[in-house]
Design an enzyme around this catalytic site. Structure first.
Site, PDB file in Angstrom:
ATOM      1  N   GLY A 261       0.895  -1.270   0.148  1.00 21.90           N
ATOM      2  CA  GLY A 261       0.097  -0.091   0.136  1.00 21.90           C
ATOM      3  C   GLY A 261       0.645   1.173  -0.116  1.00 21.90           C
ATOM      4  O   GLY A 261       1.933   1.214   0.239  1.00 21.90           O
TER       5      GLY A 261
ATOM      6  N   GLY B 114      -3.062   2.981   5.603  1.00 23.67           N
ATOM      7  CA  GLY B 114      -3.712   2.008   6.768  1.00 23.67           C
ATOM      8  C   GLY B 114      -3.234   0.812   6.510  1.00 23.67           C
ATOM      9  O   GLY B 114      -3.910  -0.204   7.126  1.00 23.67           O
ATOM     10  N   LYS B 115      -1.926   0.377   5.486  1.00 21.00           N
ATOM     11  CA  LYS B 115      -1.580  -0.994   5.385  1.00 21.00           C
ATOM     12  C   LYS B 115      -1.184  -1.635   6.614  1.00 21.00           C
ATOM     13  O   LYS B 115      -1.397  -2.563   6.825  1.00 21.00           O
ATOM     14  CB  LYS B 115      -0.634  -1.047   4.373  1.00 21.00           C
TER      15      LYS B 115
ATOM     16  N   HIS C 213       4.273   3.917  16.528  1.00 19.85           N
ATOM     17  CA  HIS C 213       3.885   2.496  16.216  1.00 19.85           C
ATOM     18  C   HIS C 213       3.849   1.548  17.223  1.00 19.85           C
ATOM     19  O   HIS C 213       2.617   0.904  17.543  1.00 19.85           O
ATOM     20  CB  HIS C 213       4.524   2.204  15.029  1.00 19.85           C
TER      21      HIS C 213
ATOM     22  N   ARG D 119       0.349  -0.393  18.869  1.00 25.80           N
ATOM     23  CA  ARG D 119       0.204  -1.833  18.869  1.00 25.80           C
ATOM     24  C   ARG D 119      -0.193  -2.406  20.169  1.00 25.80           C
ATOM     25  O   ARG D 119      -0.911  -3.421  20.350  1.00 25.80           O
ATOM     26  CB  ARG D 119       1.581  -2.426  18.487  1.00 25.80           C
TER      27      ARG D 119
END
Lengths: 175, 175, 175
Positions: A13, A18-19, A54, A58
Site C-alpha cells: 500500500g 492504513g496498510k 507505532h 500496537r
C-alpha cells in the site's frame, strides 16, 4: 502435503494508506501469538517518533524485534507454528540494505522470498508501493524503486494472499 | 459486425511492477506471430542497458521494431491479423514526443487511440502509471503526467481489456 | 433508521485519472440538483487556467461554490436532500489548510469526516492519491502525504461507496 505456507500474506500500500493497521488486524484475528519485526532504523528524530508511536499504538500484546538487516535470520530464529510474525516494512529493510556497501540486494530479496514457504509461522509482510509516481530525478531513488518492485514481485509469487490497501480499504490481488 | 477490435489490451502499472512480463505472457499465450515495438530511446548508458536486457529477456521468438516517435505509422505498417503487437511503453513514447519542439501531444494521443479499433492485429499497449505520487515540483514533470493521464484515459476507452498490474499481479479494470 | 448517509461517495484517483469526470457523471446520474464546491485557490496562472477549464467543462447545470478553507461550514450551509454536492478536491483543501499557520489539520480532517453521516444531501468527495511514489525529499511534501493519507482513511470509513479511478476506469473498493 504442500510445502507452501498457505497462511503467508503480503500487504502492499501507499504511505499512510492504513496498510499497517490492516496487517495488525489480520495478525490479531489469527488468534496466534503475535510477533512484530520492526525493520526501521531510528536514525533521526522524525523516524524515532514514528517508531515509538507505532509501538505504542500496537499495545502490550506484541513481542517486538528490531532488526534492520538480518530479516531472514530473524524470521528463522523466531519461527514457530503458534506464532504470527508481522514484518513492517520491507521498504525500510531495502533502505537499510542499500546503505550497506557490500550488499547484493537481488540475492537478499530472492533469499527472503525463498524462505517464506519454509516457515511454520504465519507471516504477514507489509511494504510500500513506491513505483506509481513520476520517475525520480535522483539515481539512488530510481534504483530503490527498482529493488522494491522486484522484491514485491518475488514476495507476491511466494505468499498465499496479497492485498493492495488504499484509504484503509483492502483490495485482494491474490488468494 | 462491430469494428471494435476485441483483442486489444491496455496494461497499466508502476515501475518494476511486472507489467511488461505480464504483457509478454499475454502475447505468447495468443499463439500469434509476436511483434514488439520498443519506444525507448537509448540516450544514455542506463537506458541502453535496460533496452538490451529487455531484448535478451524476450528471446528470439520476437520481431523487434525500435520506434521512438512514429508509433501510429509503425502500427499501421506491420498490422496483420496473424500478429500480436506489443507496444512497450507509452510513457517512453510520450517522453520522446515532449522532446520534439513542434509536437501536438494531445492530437498525437487522440490519433493513436482512434487508430486502435481499426487494426486487425491484436495490440497490447503497456504504460506506466505516474500520477499517484506527490505533485512534482518540476513543471515539465507535471505536464508529462497530465499528458500520460489523458493518454491513458483515451487508450482505456478504446481497448477491450484493461489491467492494472502491481507486484506482478494483474487486476482487471475493464473487459 | 440508520443515521448513516448511504448516498455518500469517495472518489480517489491519481492526477489526470478521470476521477473528476467520473464523480461528475455520478452526480449527473443522481438526478439531483447539482452543487459543486471548488476548493482550489487560483494563486497562479496554471491553477487559474485549470479552474476556469473545469468550470467551463461542467457547464451551466452546476451551482459552483468556491471555498478554499471552510469546507465543513459550506457543506452545512448548502445541505438539502434535493441536492448532490460534489467536493473537488480534498487534496487542494489540505494544501490550503497547510498554508494557514494555526490550523489543526487532524482536527479539521476528523470534523469533516464526522460531518458526512449527518448531511441530508448526497455528497461526493474527490481526492488525489499521493502516497504511491518515492518518499519526497521535501519535509512539507512528506507531511502533506501523511495528512492526505489520514484524511482518506477517515473519509473512506464514513462514506457508503469508495471508488479508485485509474485511466478513467472505476474500481469499487467499498459499497
Amino acid at each position: 502435503m504442500s510445502h507452501h505456507n498457505v497462511k503467508s500474506t503480503f500487504v502492499l500500500g501507499g504511505a499512510r494508506s492504513g496498510k499497517s493497521r490492516f496487517a495488525e488486524n489480520l495478525a490479531q484475528n489469527s488468534g496466534l501469538e503475535r510477533h512484530y519485526i520492526a525493520t526501521g532504523r531510528a536514525w533521526d528524530d522524525e523516524m524515532r517518533a514514528r517508531i515509538a508511536q507505532h509501538k505504542h499504538d500496537r499495545g502490550p500484546l506484541w513481542t517486538t524485534h528490531e532488526e534492520p538487516l538480518a530479516l531472514a535470520d530473524t524470521l528463522k530464529r523466531i519461527d514457530a507454528p503458534s506464532r504470527v510474525v508481522l514484518v513492517d516494512c520491507l521498504t525500510l529493510w531495502l533502505t537499510n540494505l542499500m546503505m550497506e556497501e557490500t550488499c547484493d540486494i537481488k540475492a537478499e530479496s530472492a533469499a527472503l522470498a525463498a524462505l517464506l514457504p519454509q516457515l511454520s509461522a504465519s507471516v504477514i509482510l507489509v511494504s510500500n508501493e513506491v513505483g506509481l509516481g513520476i520517475v525520480p530525478e535522483n539515481k539512488m531513488a530510481r534504483e530503490f524503486r527498482d529493488h522494491a518492485g522486484r522484491l514485491h514481485q518475488m514476495i507476491a509469487a511466494e505468499v498465499a494472499d496479497v492485498y493492495f490497501v488504499a484509504a484503509g480499504l483492502p483490495l485482494k490481488m491474490k488468494g
